[in-house]
Design an enzyme around this catalytic site. Sequence first.
Site, PDB file in Angstrom:
ATOM      1  CB  CYS A 161     -41.178  -9.247 -19.259  1.00  0.00           C
ATOM      2  SG  CYS A 161     -42.051  -8.013 -18.292  1.00  0.00           S
ATOM      3  CG  HIS A 162     -43.566 -12.759 -13.479  1.00  0.00           C
ATOM      4  ND1 HIS A 162     -44.645 -13.475 -13.958  1.00  0.00           N
ATOM      5  CD2 HIS A 162     -43.343 -13.219 -12.206  1.00  0.00           C
ATOM      6  CE1 HIS A 162     -45.048 -14.331 -13.032  1.00  0.00           C
ATOM      7  NE2 HIS A 162     -44.283 -14.197 -11.974  1.00  0.00           N
TER       8      HIS A 162
END
Length: 460
Positions: A161-162
């Site tokens: 997840c960025h």
Amino acid sequence: MVTFTAHRRKPELVAPARATAREVRSLSDLDSSPGLRQYITEIEFFRCRVPGGAPEQLASSLKVGLAEALVYYYPVAGRLREVPGRKKLVVDCTAEGAVFVEAHANVRLEELKKPLVPPYPCVEELMCDVGDLTTVIGKPLLYLQMTQLSCGGVVLAIRMCHNVVDGFGMVQILRCILDLARGQPVPAVFPLWERHLLASSLPDTTSVPAAMAPENLPTDDAKPMKPKMTSMPPQFDELVTKSFLFGAKEITALRRGLPGRLGSSSTVFELITAAVWRCRVAALGYAPHKRVRVILAKNARGSWKREPRLPPGFYGNAVFGATTADVTADELCRGSLARAAELLREAKLKFTDEYAMSVLDLVARNEYRGADLFDGGFAVSDMSRCGNESLELGGWAEYAGGGTPGAAGILATLSSIYVSCKDTNGDECIAVPMCLPELAMGKFMSQIAAVTNMFASSSM
């Protein structure tokens, strides 16, 4: 290009090897940017250099390494939640774990591509399926797929997840997993959260409300906020993606194209970007009066001068899609390579601590929009020094290449992420992926070859 199918085993949820803190961790304002609500990917290739291929226990060793790494990176074993009414994200450290998938593919490493640069063949076969890439609430934050090849080589693809990591942080975590999988007692670099260092100067942007204490966290899967796009570019058919290699010969040629002190002081990034930007704009055939811009990603790890500095081990988002060079297409294409390099340098100098803080304040107020990529924009990011070449699986394997596969769809035409690689002679290079309509790609290839050849034969 070769095609193949990866045969995956059932995904496994790997929890931390030992008990970890049960708490809620705040993300920075940069982490919480709506544009980062997505999963990003890093793919790494390893060549087998001993008879017999990978050890039989490789998958179990990697799962052990992952479980141990999640003790140190315990927020990554948690889940994202959204602070009610504030559209700000926090990590609920639940120790639920990360996803591991073992896969096999009947293909040899030599068949994939040489050199190993984007676009990687059958890339979706090498990565875990995370569902909707833009849905991040309540899902595992890390997915790791190990694909064993028929030649004994191995491909590792990590998707994260960025909002929790950037590309540099993701490589740091993968290195920790591999080091611990090989039996190293502790990580080479200990992780540090320290998200408050990239918090807005506005009040109450980093604290977690009492209602968000672990026992009071909502369990519903809140819908992610998506960034608004004010305009869309024309849709192209027959998009083509190629990587262009810049080694010592090409860099020397470009440096010769700049006069005096500018030539000697320009960075490799400035040289490559000046050439690529000019050639791209020329290939796309913009009207002469059209304003075009290049958006430079700036890593605060090296340029943040405020005290305290971002410490080694920080794995959150520290890359700002920061400053721009802006000019008409005619001025850029008719001007010299030196002029393009000067514009880039001027844009880089705009990134100051004050500029960064203003961006964080805008993000905190949900007012940051960034440069318009869909109106003559082109974003570049340098991941060639993220350290993936130091990844080790063990003495039986050697690192063969890899990096980010880049953006997908129309966004791929508007950005390039530079990665390190070795050419067919084994020499170090920087690969610049470029995605363009087929006709424009032909023009770009001619343009970039003309630039490097012209300066290679120059006596400047």
